[in-house]
Design a protein around this motif. Structure first.
Motif, short mmCIF file in Angstrom:
data_model
loop_
_atom_site.label_atom_id
_atom_site.label_comp_id
_atom_site.label_asym_id
_atom_site.label_seq_id
_atom_site.Cartn_x
_atom_site.Cartn_y
_atom_site.Cartn_z
N ARG A 134 0.82 -1.21 0.00
CA ARG A 134 0.00 0.00 0.00
C ARG A 134 0.86 1.26 0.00
O ARG A 134 1.95 1.28 0.57
CB ARG A 134 -0.92 0.02 1.21
CG ARG A 134 -1.94 -1.12 1.23
CD ARG A 134 -2.86 -1.04 0.04
NE ARG A 134 -3.77 -2.19 -0.01
CZ ARG A 134 -4.48 -2.51 -1.08
NH1 ARG A 134 -4.35 -1.78 -2.19
NH2 ARG A 134 -5.28 -3.56 -1.07
N LEU A 135 0.35 2.31 -0.63
CA LEU A 135 1.04 3.59 -0.63
C LEU A 135 1.22 4.08 0.81
O LEU A 135 0.27 4.09 1.60
CB LEU A 135 0.22 4.61 -1.42
CG LEU A 135 0.76 6.05 -1.45
CD1 LEU A 135 2.09 6.11 -2.17
CD2 LEU A 135 -0.26 6.99 -2.11
N GLY A 136 2.41 4.46 1.16
CA GLY A 136 2.71 4.96 2.50
C GLY A 136 3.07 3.87 3.50
O GLY A 136 3.34 4.16 4.67
N ASP A 137 3.08 2.61 3.05
CA ASP A 137 3.47 1.51 3.95
C ASP A 137 4.99 1.49 4.07
O ASP A 137 5.67 0.83 3.29
CB ASP A 137 2.96 0.18 3.40
CG ASP A 137 3.37 -0.99 4.29
OD1 ASP A 137 3.96 -0.74 5.37
OD2 ASP A 137 3.11 -2.15 3.90
N ASP A 138 5.50 2.23 5.04
CA ASP A 138 6.94 2.28 5.28
C ASP A 138 7.33 1.54 6.55
O ASP A 138 8.42 1.73 7.10
CB ASP A 138 7.42 3.74 5.38
CG ASP A 138 7.27 4.47 4.06
OD1 ASP A 138 7.35 3.80 3.01
OD2 ASP A 138 7.07 5.69 4.08
N ALA A 139 6.43 0.71 7.03
CA ALA A 139 6.67 0.02 8.30
C ALA A 139 7.88 -0.91 8.18
O ALA A 139 8.13 -1.47 7.10
CB ALA A 139 5.44 -0.78 8.70
N PRO A 140 8.63 -1.07 9.27
CA PRO A 140 9.76 -2.01 9.22
C PRO A 140 9.30 -3.45 8.98
O PRO A 140 8.16 -3.79 9.29
CB PRO A 140 10.39 -1.86 10.61
CG PRO A 140 9.61 -0.88 11.36
CD PRO A 140 8.46 -0.41 10.53
#
Length: 547
Positions: free
Chosen positions: A33-39
């Motif tokens: 998903r757009l903005g999914d920058d989770a580790p």
């Protein structure tokens, strides 16, 4: 002291030229998903992310083993055995360095290769990059359809309906309006390239000899040096082609990959490189093993002749698998080469250019792609078409244009306004400079050989020796110049910014200031290209007139 790597408000905007290039990453095997920058702390999470990212590196590399590559690798195997396998190993770092730079440019800038050249180096070089890419790619797609027709002929399928059907399938696969659907079709074609593996084991190759010829460089015993040198140059030109640079950068952008996922994309690239090198080595090896001890060894004709040899000396199944693999490779090559042209024209002309768009939303993008394939298929089907002349034209143009494409790639990757904290390091520049020097010398040799078919080994060695001396002199001169005129001190790069740093919109970039040495270098490059292109035109006219 200046700093041009800190994020600014403008950098929170993207420079992408088509709004469809922003959104979820929709890969063949997953979505991010757009903005999914989770580790991604767990291995399973990393693997799911990799599956969603994988694609650009695999497609560009497998597409590289296209009809032209089949012809070059089978020629090497049938005429010289496995003695040239070592060239493939040496090409691995060249492939990685070139393609890693374009994936960095794509993920960080969001702008295609041709548009970046236009914006940073002016209208001449921008127009030149698009026009030469268009001509070269159009000719390359013709060779892809030649490969398809050869495969169909071996399988006993009528060429006219077969070639038309192949063109329709490729155009339909690209024009679905779904990036994910196109990538899934491409992955099926990538899997098709694995048909080379069973052929390799069916011929029972000598593994000891293969290991020796991969690791120990050498020339085929008794072979004429000039002929072998030209084939080696052909292997380099087939494995490292200009369209690859334009395609992968644009495809990374269209897949919406950002710097956050750079490490995953590099893994994708490595997987692709392993597949292309293993595939090329398998083709050389099973072609040699098939013909060794038979009258056809040393008398290469074309890929159709190789299919017939496999069918005669190994098994009918081997011949059929080879023909299907040739058609598969030609189709994925036609798709990738055609898309690299459509992306480049869309970038430069400001057209909507995304596989996420339906044909009615990006008419120019899809029209260019379909037009190229229709014309190429028609040329192959016209009786008496000068297919041999077209093949010579592709080889010559690729030899002339590849060094210039790599030069601009290197310059862009040292532009701090374009790549910020992602610019090249010193050692990467040194290695790339060496690669460019070698490519320029090979380009000159290849061009000279096409223009003057009777070129001798002595002449080739003079070109290589003289070119090496000039390259060393230029390198020393640049080092002395840099020592006497050091660049402005730049603040150390804060690498914590790399995952989020994006190039600002193009209209916010300051115009680059070209140094005297760079202006001189570009003038030399322009002069060489004009002379080489003029000679190529003269030679093509001579061939067309039968002289």
């Amino acid at each position: 002291m200046t700093s041009d790597t800190s994020p600014t408000p403008a950098q929170r905007e993207t420079a992408v030229l088509d709004s469809a290039h922003v959104g979820d990453i929709e890969g063949a095997f997953g979505t991010i998903r757009l903005g999914d920058d989770a580790p991604r702390p767990r291995l399973s999470m990393k693997l799911r992310t990799l599956l969603a990212i994988v694609g650009p590196g695999l497609i560009v590399m497998v597409g590289d083993n296209d009809a032209g590559a089949f012809g070059t690798y089978t020629e090497a195997g049938q005429n010289y055995g496995t003695r040239l396998l070592w060239t493939l190993l040496l090409l691995v770092p060249v492939l990685y360095v070139n393609q890693e730079m374009v994936l960095r440019l794509g993920a960080v800038t969001g702008v295609g290769h041709a548009r970046l050249i236009l914006e940073r180096f002016g209208k001449f070089w921008g127009a030149f990059s698009v026009i030469d890419l268009f001509i070269l790619n159009a000719l390359t797609i013709v060779t892809e359809f030649i490969g398809i027709s050869l495969g169909l002929r071996y399988l006993g399928i009528a060429q006219v309906p077969g070639v038309i059907m192949a063109a329709v399938v490729v155009i339909a696969a690209v024009s679905t309006g779904s990036f994910k659907r196109f990538e899934r079709v491409s992955m099926v074609l990538v899997a098709g390239s694995l048909l080379l593996v069973p052929i390799f084991f069916m011929v029972h190759p000598g593994m000891g000899q293969i290991a020796h010829d991969v690791l120990i460089p050498g020339m085929p015993p008794g072979a004429e040096l000039s002929t072998v040198m030209l084939l080696i140059i052909g292997i380099v030109g087939t494995t490292v082609a200009p369209w690859q640079l334009f395609f992968q950068q644009s495809y990374v952008i269209d897949k919406r990959i950002t710097p956050r996922f750079m490490s995953y994309e590099k893994v994708d690239l490595w997987i692709g490189i392993v597949m292309v090198i293993v595939g090329a080595g398998a083709i050389m090896t099973f072609t040699y093993t098939t013909f060794a001890g038979h009258p056809e060894f040393g008398a290469f004709t074309d890929a159709l002749g190789v299919a017939k040899g496999l069918g005669t000396y190994v098994s009918p199944v081997a011949g059929v698998l080879f023909a299907i693999a040739l058609i598969d490779a030609s189709i994925i090559g036609a798709a990738a080469v055609g898309l690299s042209t459509s992306y480049a024209l869309g970038d430069v002309l400001g057209l909507k250019h995304s596989l996420h768009r339906k044909p009615r939303e990006a008419k120019g993008f899809y029209a260019v792609f379909a037009g190229l394939l229709v014309v190429a298929a028609t040329v192959v089907l016209i009786p008496g078409s000068p297919l041999g002349l077209l093949t010579v034209g592709v080889q010559t143009l690729a030899g002339v244009l590849l060094p210039s494409a790599t030069v601009f790639l290197l310059l862009l990757c040292n532009d701090k306004q374009v790549l910020g904290p992602w610019v090249n390091g010193r050692w990467l520049n040194l290695f790339t400079g060496l690669v460019i020097a070698v490519l320029v010398m090979m380009s000159i040799v290849l061009t000279a050989s096409v223009l003057y078919p009777n070129i001798t080994a002595v002449t080739i060695l003079w070109i290589l020796g003289g070119g090496s001396a000039i390259a060393i002199a230029v390198g020393v001169g640049l080092a002395v110049h840099r020592r006497r005129h050091p660049a402005a001190t730049v603040a150390p790069v804060d690498k914590s910014l790399r995952a989020s740093w994006r190039m600002p919109p193009l209209n916010l970039l300051a115009l680059p200031e070209l140094s005297a040495s760079r202006r001189a270098g570009l003038s030399v490059l322009r002069t060489y290209l004009f002379i080489a292109m003029a000679l190529v035109v003269v030679r093509v006219v001579q061939l067309a007139l039968g002289r």
